[in-house]
Design an enzyme around this catalytic site. Structure first.
Site, PDB file in Angstrom:
ATOM      1  N   ASN A 155      77.688   6.336  -8.346  1.00 44.91           N
ATOM      2  CA  ASN A 155      77.621   5.098  -7.568  1.00 44.91           C
ATOM      3  C   ASN A 155      77.783   3.872  -8.448  1.00 44.91           C
ATOM      4  OD1 ASN A 155      74.992   6.361  -8.265  1.00 44.91           O
ATOM      5  ND2 ASN A 155      74.166   4.368  -7.684  1.00 44.91           N
ATOM      6  N   CYS A 328      67.384  -3.070 -10.822  1.00 48.07           N
ATOM      7  CA  CYS A 328      66.298  -4.053 -10.896  1.00 48.07           C
ATOM      8  C   CYS A 328      64.992  -3.389 -10.523  1.00 48.07           C
ATOM      9  CB  CYS A 328      66.531  -5.152  -9.862  1.00 48.07           C
ATOM     10  SG  CYS A 328      67.752  -6.303 -10.341  1.00 48.07           S
TER      11      CYS A 328
HETATM   12  C1  LIG Z   1      75.071   8.308  -4.961  1.00 46.76           C
HETATM   13  C2  LIG Z   1      73.990   7.836  -4.040  1.00 46.76           C
HETATM   14  N1  LIG Z   1      73.022   8.682  -3.681  1.00 46.76           N
HETATM   15  C3  LIG Z   1      72.042   8.320  -2.846  1.00 46.76           C
HETATM   16  C4  LIG Z   1      71.963   7.039  -2.349  1.00 46.76           C
HETATM   17  C5  LIG Z   1      70.825   6.667  -1.445  1.00 46.76           C
HETATM   18  O1  LIG Z   1      71.268   6.223  -0.212  1.00 46.76           O
HETATM   19  P1  LIG Z   1      70.243   5.580   0.851  1.00 46.76           P
HETATM   20  O2  LIG Z   1      69.546   4.454   0.148  1.00 46.76           O
HETATM   21  O3  LIG Z   1      71.125   5.128   1.944  1.00 46.76           O
HETATM   22  O4  LIG Z   1      69.281   6.633   1.238  1.00 46.76           O
HETATM   23  C6  LIG Z   1      72.945   6.111  -2.714  1.00 46.76           C
HETATM   24  C7  LIG Z   1      72.874   4.701  -2.256  1.00 46.76           C
HETATM   25  O5  LIG Z   1      73.302   3.785  -2.919  1.00 46.76           O
HETATM   26  C8  LIG Z   1      73.990   6.528  -3.574  1.00 46.76           C
HETATM   27  O6  LIG Z   1      74.955   5.682  -3.946  1.00 46.76           O
END
Ligand SMILES: Cc1ncc(COP(=O)(O)O)c(C=O)c1O
Length: 391
Positions: A155, A328
């Site tokens: 991400n 953060c």
């Molecule tokens: C790779 C990945 N995993 C898990 C999540 C968690 O998603 P959520 O906060 O919608 O539960 C995110 C959110 O940014 C993500 O990018």
């Protein structure tokens, strides 16, 4: 002022076609899927249809998908559910979980929780591009290992992991393989059968669907302990009244992504590469993540002597929404552990910027970013106390 949204990795707007598809399920087809009357059965019909559409996107069977409330919940369920069940079934002989060092906090924190429950956790290193070496996975597996969890795509830095190789190693070793595909689902092809994936997490709000709905693919035969207990919905794996309107939207979003995927990936890759090429002309700018094995919509760059947060604020003042690479925490700003894991110094990690493109990003918007960003970075570098310290 022009408003330019370049934070699609954080969340996406809901596509209007998705809103239209889910609307009747709030007001007309609002039944509870567990009810025997026609309202309930109609809702159940659309639930099954949506499950099929979503399963098709990753070559899974519909009965292998469990709907959850978020990717965080799916990842928690995958790690905790497998770990608790396998430890219990093996009478304590199996108690080892492997994750990579660049997983999302919901995987990292689930692993930490499991450690507090007595499980052993191995965190695999990554190389300078954020890639996990499949050989490291092989070496880390022991007879105690239950599950390996390596994300499909980062991400933060967009690096695409070698999940097919990792899946093969895990299957040969008789160990479960989970992948967090939140950032890749609907953007690049995924085939759970071909790649030996046992569990996979995906989320609707990263792919133009509504928030509050996600899925966990659990391969038929994988044993898992539910985290939520109650009415027994979702094969007893996730009790709660099923959110049909959101699921219909999620499925519509998946259907659109499937139809548009290859064209959209090409369009975004072109915009991404144009942006990267020009951003790297800024003095000291450095690309984070793999130059080729990278999501079509991800750009992550570091600038020397600049605080990422200042950059975000300045860009926001010009109407551009991006994100820093830093996580953060509530009281102090800590450099991103992902950027530290790929070898950046803390001061470099602090000066990072994540730009994530999406369906509604235009070339005009990228041109605007490329006009604004060099000016802002120049100003911030000139003002930087860190730079003055070095001189
Ligand atoms: C790779 C990945 N995993 C898990 C999540 C968690 O998603 P959520 O906060 O919608 O539960 C995110 C959110 O940014 C993500 O990018």
């Amino acid at each position: 002022m022009k408003k330019v949204y370049l934070d699609y990795a954080a969340t996406t707007p809901v596509d209007k076609r998705v809103v239209k598809a889910s609307e009747p399920f709030y007001t007309e087809n609002f039944g509870n899927t567990m009810s025997l009357h026609s309202f309930g059965q109609e809702a159940k019909f659309y639930l099954d249809q949506s499950r099929q559409t979503l399963a098709d996107l990753i070559n899974a069977e519909p009965n292998e998908l469990v709907f959850t409330g978020s990717a965080t919940e799916s990842n928690n369920t995958a790690l905790k559910g497998c770990a608790l069940r396998e430890r219990s079934e093996s009478k304590g002989k199996k108690n080892h979980i492997i994750i990579s060092s660049i997983e999302h906090p919901c995987v990292v924190e689930s692993a930490k929780w499991l450690k507090r429950q007595g499980f052993e956790i191995t965190k695999l290193p990554v190389d300078e591009f954020g890639l996990v070496n499949p050989e490291d996975v092989k070496k880390a597996i022991t007879e105690k290992t239950i599950l390996v969890s390596v994300m499909h795509a980062s991400n933060e830095i967009g690096t695409i992991e070698p999940i097919a190789e990792i899946g093969k190693i895990c299957r040969q070793a008789g160990v479960y393989f989970h992948t967090d595909a939140v950032q890749s689902f609907g953007k690049i092809p995924i085939d759970v059968k071909r790649d030996n994936i046992d569990l996979l997490t995906a989320s609707s709000h990263k792919m133009y669907g509504p928030k509050g709905i996600a899925l966990l693919y659990i391969r038929d035969g994988v044993k898992i302990e539910p985290i939520l207990h109650g009415g027994g919905q979702e094969n007893g794996l996730r009790s709660s009244t099923v959110n049909v309107a959101a699921i219909v939207g999620f499925a519509k979003a998946a259907d659109i992504c499937k139809k548009e995927m290859s064209k959209e990936a090409k369009r975004l890759s072109k915009l991404r590469d144009k942006a990267i090429k020009n951003i790297l002309k800024i003095k000291g700018a450095k690309l984070n993540g793999h130059p080729k094995k990278r999501l079509p919509n991800n750009i992550n760059v570091s600038f020397p002597y600049i605080e990422g947060e200042s950059l975000i604020i300045q860009l926001d003042m010009h109407g551009i929404a991006c994100s820093t690479g830093s996580a953060c925490s509530s009281i102090k700003l800590e450099p991103s552990y992902v950027l530290l894991a790929i070898g950046l110094k803390p001061e470099e990690a602090h000066g990072s910027l994540r730009i994530s493109l999406g369906r509604f990003t235009t070339e005009k918007e990228i041109n605007y970013l490329l006009k604004v960003l060099p000016k802002i970075t120049k100003q911030l570098m000139a003002m930087s106390p860190f730079k003055n310290n070095e001189n």
